[in-house]
Design a protein around this motif. Structure first.
Motif, PDB file in Angstrom:
ATOM      1  N   ARG A 150       0.839  -1.195   0.000  1.00  0.00           N
ATOM      2  CA  ARG A 150       0.000   0.000   0.000  1.00  0.00           C
ATOM      3  C   ARG A 150       0.876   1.247   0.000  1.00  0.00           C
ATOM      4  O   ARG A 150       2.030   1.225   0.423  1.00  0.00           O
ATOM      5  CB  ARG A 150      -0.947   0.000   1.193  1.00  0.00           C
ATOM      6  CG  ARG A 150      -0.330   0.290   2.537  1.00  0.00           C
ATOM      7  CD  ARG A 150      -1.428   0.418   3.587  1.00  0.00           C
ATOM      8  NE  ARG A 150      -0.918   0.824   4.878  1.00  0.00           N
ATOM      9  CZ  ARG A 150      -0.611  -0.009   5.867  1.00  0.00           C
ATOM     10  NH1 ARG A 150      -0.758  -1.314   5.684  1.00  0.00           N
ATOM     11  NH2 ARG A 150      -0.161   0.442   7.020  1.00  0.00           N
ATOM     12  N   GLU A 155      -4.329   4.673   0.944  1.00  0.00           N
ATOM     13  CA  GLU A 155      -5.105   5.079   2.116  1.00  0.00           C
ATOM     14  C   GLU A 155      -6.126   6.154   1.753  1.00  0.00           C
ATOM     15  O   GLU A 155      -7.248   6.148   2.273  1.00  0.00           O
ATOM     16  CB  GLU A 155      -4.148   5.571   3.202  1.00  0.00           C
ATOM     17  CG  GLU A 155      -3.184   4.477   3.675  1.00  0.00           C
ATOM     18  CD  GLU A 155      -2.194   4.979   4.713  1.00  0.00           C
ATOM     19  OE1 GLU A 155      -2.281   6.171   5.075  1.00  0.00           O
ATOM     20  OE2 GLU A 155      -1.348   4.183   5.143  1.00  0.00           O
ATOM     21  N   THR A 158      -8.913   4.389   0.080  1.00  0.00           N
ATOM     22  CA  THR A 158      -9.717   3.636   1.048  1.00  0.00           C
ATOM     23  C   THR A 158     -10.744   4.540   1.719  1.00  0.00           C
ATOM     24  O   THR A 158     -11.905   4.151   1.912  1.00  0.00           O
ATOM     25  CB  THR A 158      -8.807   2.993   2.110  1.00  0.00           C
ATOM     26  OG1 THR A 158      -7.872   2.121   1.460  1.00  0.00           O
ATOM     27  CG2 THR A 158      -9.622   2.183   3.108  1.00  0.00           C
ATOM     28  N   TYR A 203     -12.864  -5.548  -1.873  1.00  0.00           N
ATOM     29  CA  TYR A 203     -11.696  -4.773  -1.441  1.00  0.00           C
ATOM     30  C   TYR A 203     -10.558  -5.704  -1.019  1.00  0.00           C
ATOM     31  O   TYR A 203     -10.782  -6.679  -0.296  1.00  0.00           O
ATOM     32  CB  TYR A 203     -12.049  -3.844  -0.283  1.00  0.00           C
ATOM     33  CG  TYR A 203     -10.967  -2.820  -0.030  1.00  0.00           C
ATOM     34  CD1 TYR A 203     -10.934  -1.641  -0.754  1.00  0.00           C
ATOM     35  CD2 TYR A 203      -9.956  -3.056   0.893  1.00  0.00           C
ATOM     36  CE1 TYR A 203      -9.934  -0.705  -0.555  1.00  0.00           C
ATOM     37  CE2 TYR A 203      -8.949  -2.128   1.097  1.00  0.00           C
ATOM     38  CZ  TYR A 203      -8.944  -0.955   0.373  1.00  0.00           C
ATOM     39  OH  TYR A 203      -7.946  -0.046   0.562  1.00  0.00           O
TER      40      TYR A 203
END
Length: 231
Positions: A150, A155, A158, A203
């Motif tokens: 990641r 982030e 997300t 996801y």
């Protein structure tokens, strides 16, 4: 001996997960072709078809991932999977807006503009994916399965994913409350339940929970199986 039993169970669960993943991909593709037979000028049919297409991309690329695929192939499939993931949030928002219109709550412009803005943001994330910024490099020996690293943009995405899906869920509830008949509420409830599972199952949680999943692989794969069954 106990370790051997656990490894055998994990192997069986992984095999079952592969079968379920392939089944979801085939079913979603069949439903997508069926959805194309409807009038795509209808916003509900059009947005539903987009969701199905995203699910097809996500689960087809996942089904193709196995130990015979070389590292470069795994990375390519994992990145291709993100194309479907990226466009799931706006497609859900699109569907929720269309359902509200069907339920007698037409948009005054704000909801429709929000849908367009969500698609534009997804397009921006797609560009970041192509530039190699949305997700990092492949963790080849990652446990319990290979996954991408990641990044900061992961982030950010997300937060975007959670926010848009939550907003879509709120719209689903509003549409449900506007149904005047029990049969209409029941159909809306089925649609809400069916729409929730792909959003949860698509996801790639290993981006954030690889450490936990590596420590408790049996729990991880069992959870994946349950989610895939719901999908």
């Amino acid at each position: 001996m106990l370790i051997g039993w656990i490894e055998n169970i994990l192997t069986g669960i992984e095999a079952l997960n592969n079968i379920l993943t392939a089944g979801i991909a085939i079913t979603a593709f069949s439903l997508f072709l069926y959805a194309l037979s409807f009038n795509l000028r209808d916003r509900v049919a059009r947005s539903f078809a987009i969701i199905l297409l995203c699910v097809v991309v996500v689960f087809t690329t996942e089904a193709l991932q196995n130990r015979t695929v070389p590292d470069w192939g795994l990375e390519l499939l994992l990145r291709a999977q993100w194309v479907g993931i990226i466009f799931l949030p706006p497609s859900y928002l699109h569907l929720s807006d269309a359902l509200l219109v069907t339920a007698g709550r037409p948009s005054r412009g704000r909801r429709r503009n929000a849908v367009r803005f969500a698609y534009l943001l997804s397009l921006a994330f797609l560009i970041l994916l192509g530039l190699g910024l949305l997700v990092g490099k492949l963790v080849v020996n990652g446990n319990p399965a290979p996954h991408l690293q990641r990044t900061l943009w992961t982030e950010v995405f997300t937060l975007f994913y959670i926010g848009i899906i939550t907003l879509a869920g709120y719209n689903f509830i509003r549409a449900y409350r506007r149904m005047l008949t029990r049969s209409g509420q029941r159909r809306m409830l089925y649609l809400m339940a069916g729409a929730t599972a792909p959003a949860l199952g698509s996801y790639p949680y290993l981006l954030f929970g690889s450490g936990f999943a590596a420590q408790y692989p049996l729990f991880f794969w069992s959870t994946v199986i349950i989610i895939n069954v719901l999908v």
